[in-house]
Design a protein around this motif. Structure first.
Motif, PDB file in Angstrom:
ATOM      1  N   ARG A  17       0.772  -0.858   0.030  1.00 53.52           N
ATOM      2  CA  ARG A  17      -0.073  -0.037   0.264  1.00 53.52           C
ATOM      3  C   ARG A  17       0.784   1.303  -0.174  1.00 53.52           C
ATOM      4  O   ARG A  17       0.590   2.248   0.551  1.00 53.52           O
ATOM      5  CB  ARG A  17      -0.892   0.613   1.165  1.00 53.52           C
ATOM      6  N   LEU A  18       1.795   1.194  -0.850  1.00 57.24           N
ATOM      7  CA  LEU A  18       2.179   2.748  -0.713  1.00 57.24           C
ATOM      8  C   LEU A  18       1.908   3.510  -1.921  1.00 57.24           C
ATOM      9  O   LEU A  18       1.515   2.855  -2.969  1.00 57.24           O
ATOM     10  CB  LEU A  18       4.224   2.227  -2.171  1.00 57.24           C
ATOM     11  N   GLY A  19       2.013   4.749  -1.247  1.00 56.45           N
ATOM     12  CA  GLY A  19       1.049   5.318  -2.020  1.00 56.45           C
ATOM     13  C   GLY A  19       0.873   6.700  -1.552  1.00 56.45           C
ATOM     14  O   GLY A  19       1.325   7.564  -0.285  1.00 56.45           O
ATOM     15  N   VAL A  20       1.319   8.382  -2.462  1.00 54.68           N
ATOM     16  CA  VAL A  20       0.913   9.652  -2.159  1.00 54.68           C
ATOM     17  C   VAL A  20       0.531  10.509  -2.837  1.00 54.68           C
ATOM     18  O   VAL A  20      -0.313  10.186  -4.117  1.00 54.68           O
ATOM     19  CB  VAL A  20       2.629  10.421  -2.992  1.00 54.68           C
ATOM     20  N   ILE A  21      -0.529  11.005  -1.990  1.00 55.89           N
ATOM     21  CA  ILE A  21      -2.197  11.770  -2.840  1.00 55.89           C
ATOM     22  C   ILE A  21      -1.783  12.959  -3.890  1.00 55.89           C
ATOM     23  O   ILE A  21      -0.189  12.978  -3.773  1.00 55.89           O
ATOM     24  CB  ILE A  21      -2.377  12.448  -0.489  1.00 55.89           C
ATOM     25  N   PRO A  22      -2.392  13.074  -4.170  1.00 52.94           N
ATOM     26  CA  PRO A  22      -2.207  13.570  -5.558  1.00 52.94           C
ATOM     27  C   PRO A  22      -2.161  15.160  -5.136  1.00 52.94           C
ATOM     28  O   PRO A  22      -0.601  15.723  -6.126  1.00 52.94           O
ATOM     29  CB  PRO A  22      -3.420  13.911  -6.251  1.00 52.94           C
ATOM     30  N   ALA A  23      -2.345  15.303  -4.015  1.00 54.07           N
ATOM     31  CA  ALA A  23      -1.488  17.164  -4.681  1.00 54.07           C
ATOM     32  C   ALA A  23       0.094  17.143  -4.264  1.00 54.07           C
ATOM     33  O   ALA A  23       0.349  17.776  -4.695  1.00 54.07           O
ATOM     34  CB  ALA A  23      -1.954  17.831  -2.871  1.00 54.07           C
ATOM     35  N   PHE A  24       0.959  16.221  -3.922  1.00 51.04           N
ATOM     36  CA  PHE A  24       2.161  15.779  -3.386  1.00 51.04           C
ATOM     37  C   PHE A  24       2.608  14.785  -4.193  1.00 51.04           C
ATOM     38  O   PHE A  24       3.942  14.254  -4.838  1.00 51.04           O
ATOM     39  CB  PHE A  24       2.657  15.438  -2.304  1.00 51.04           C
ATOM     40  N   CYS A  25       2.073  14.546  -5.686  1.00 50.00           N
ATOM     41  CA  CYS A  25       2.695  13.648  -6.751  1.00 50.00           C
ATOM     42  C   CYS A  25       3.186  14.414  -7.253  1.00 50.00           C
ATOM     43  O   CYS A  25       3.585  15.831  -8.137  1.00 50.00           O
ATOM     44  CB  CYS A  25       1.219  13.292  -7.699  1.00 50.00           C
ATOM     45  N   GLY A  26       4.453  13.770  -8.618  1.00 51.62           N
ATOM     46  CA  GLY A  26       5.355  14.133  -9.289  1.00 51.62           C
ATOM     47  C   GLY A  26       6.500  15.048  -8.114  1.00 51.62           C
ATOM     48  O   GLY A  26       7.325  16.021  -9.474  1.00 51.62           O
ATOM     49  N   GLN A  27       6.610  14.908  -7.334  1.00 52.89           N
ATOM     50  CA  GLN A  27       8.009  15.024  -6.515  1.00 52.89           C
ATOM     51  C   GLN A  27       8.652  14.002  -6.226  1.00 52.89           C
ATOM     52  O   GLN A  27       9.846  14.701  -5.099  1.00 52.89           O
ATOM     53  CB  GLN A  27       6.934  15.882  -5.407  1.00 52.89           C
ATOM     54  N   ASN A  28       8.298  13.192  -6.653  1.00 57.40           N
ATOM     55  CA  ASN A  28       9.381  12.050  -6.226  1.00 57.40           C
ATOM     56  C   ASN A  28       9.440  11.771  -4.732  1.00 57.40           C
ATOM     57  O   ASN A  28      10.516  11.391  -3.856  1.00 57.40           O
ATOM     58  CB  ASN A  28      11.025  12.547  -6.830  1.00 57.40           C
ATOM     59  N   LEU A  29       8.435  12.094  -4.120  1.00 58.33           N
ATOM     60  CA  LEU A  29       8.540  11.495  -2.554  1.00 58.33           C
ATOM     61  C   LEU A  29       8.507  10.477  -2.148  1.00 58.33           C
ATOM     62  O   LEU A  29       8.369   9.615  -1.409  1.00 58.33           O
ATOM     63  CB  LEU A  29       6.831  12.710  -1.851  1.00 58.33           C
ATOM     64  N   SER A  30       8.069   9.701  -2.832  1.00 53.55           N
ATOM     65  CA  SER A  30       7.597   8.476  -2.721  1.00 53.55           C
ATOM     66  C   SER A  30       8.763   7.544  -1.817  1.00 53.55           C
ATOM     67  O   SER A  30       9.005   6.414  -1.901  1.00 53.55           O
ATOM     68  CB  SER A  30       6.729   7.110  -3.588  1.00 53.55           C
ATOM     69  N   GLN A  31      10.005   8.054  -2.955  1.00 60.00           N
ATOM     70  CA  GLN A  31      11.464   7.521  -2.561  1.00 60.00           C
ATOM     71  C   GLN A  31      12.067   7.798  -1.253  1.00 60.00           C
ATOM     72  O   GLN A  31      12.383   6.232  -0.244  1.00 60.00           O
ATOM     73  CB  GLN A  31      12.507   8.110  -3.296  1.00 60.00           C
ATOM     74  N   HIS A  32      11.159   8.173   0.113  1.00 61.63           N
ATOM     75  CA  HIS A  32      11.716   8.777   1.157  1.00 61.63           C
ATOM     76  C   HIS A  32      10.677   7.505   1.463  1.00 61.63           C
ATOM     77  O   HIS A  32      11.169   7.037   2.558  1.00 61.63           O
ATOM     78  CB  HIS A  32      11.013   9.806   1.629  1.00 61.63           C
TER      79      HIS A  32
END
Length: 159
Positions: free
Chosen positions: A80-95
């Motif tokens: 269940r890895l996920g980043v909400i749409p407001a923060f997508c495209g900023q490579n935050l899932s890597q953290h």
């Protein structure tokens, strides 16, 4: 942007369920389990394993869960890895990926595993950048069956 990844507590179950539903909205087919996450389901997952919450400028922006395999508690499955749409495209899932790898290494876990639905195949390169490899020899097991077998990946740790 100030980025913090923190380990989740049981009190975070409602927040994680909400983050997962928001992160999966308009990205995953309606049959995907993340659309139906509840705090009760997250609570079960937290008791079995754990989770991380990604904070971006003090705003909850994403989450990731893990749990040991039923047959081997030295292997964790990432879920269940996920980043909400407001923060997508900023490579935050890597953290979140880095956090679970580091936590698994400190916990002397032998291996991390994950599966990707076929529609998420472009994400294999993201995981490969963190040392995950395709592992078609691993048999998929899940609570719900799928029509099409998923892409299995693994990263061996502590070698």
């Amino acid at each position: 942007m100030k980025i913090v990844v923190r380990e989740a507590s049981l009190e975070d179950a409602p927040l994680i369920a909400e983050l997962t539903r928001k992160a999966w909205a308009d990205k995953c087919p309606p049959i995907s389990g993340g659309h139906h996450d509840t705090w009760q389901k997250v609570n079960e997952d937290l008791h079995a394993g754990g989770a991380f919450i990604l904070m971006a400028d003090d705003i909850p922006a994403g989450s990731l869960r893990w749990a040991p395999l039923d047959e081997d508690d030295h292997i964790w499955k990432i879920r269940r890895l996920g980043v909400i749409p407001a923060f997508c495209g900023q490579n935050l899932s890597q953290h979140l990926i880095e956090a679970v790898i580091h936590h698994a290494q400190l916990s002397e876990i032998d291996e991390l595993r994950l599966f990707l639905h076929r529609y998420l195949e472009p994400l294999t390169s993201l995981y490969e950048a963190y040392g995950f490899e395709l592992a078609p020899e691993i048999e998929f097991s899940a609570r719900d069956s799928m029509d099409i077998s998923p892409i299995m990946m693994r990263r061996v740790l502590n070698q």
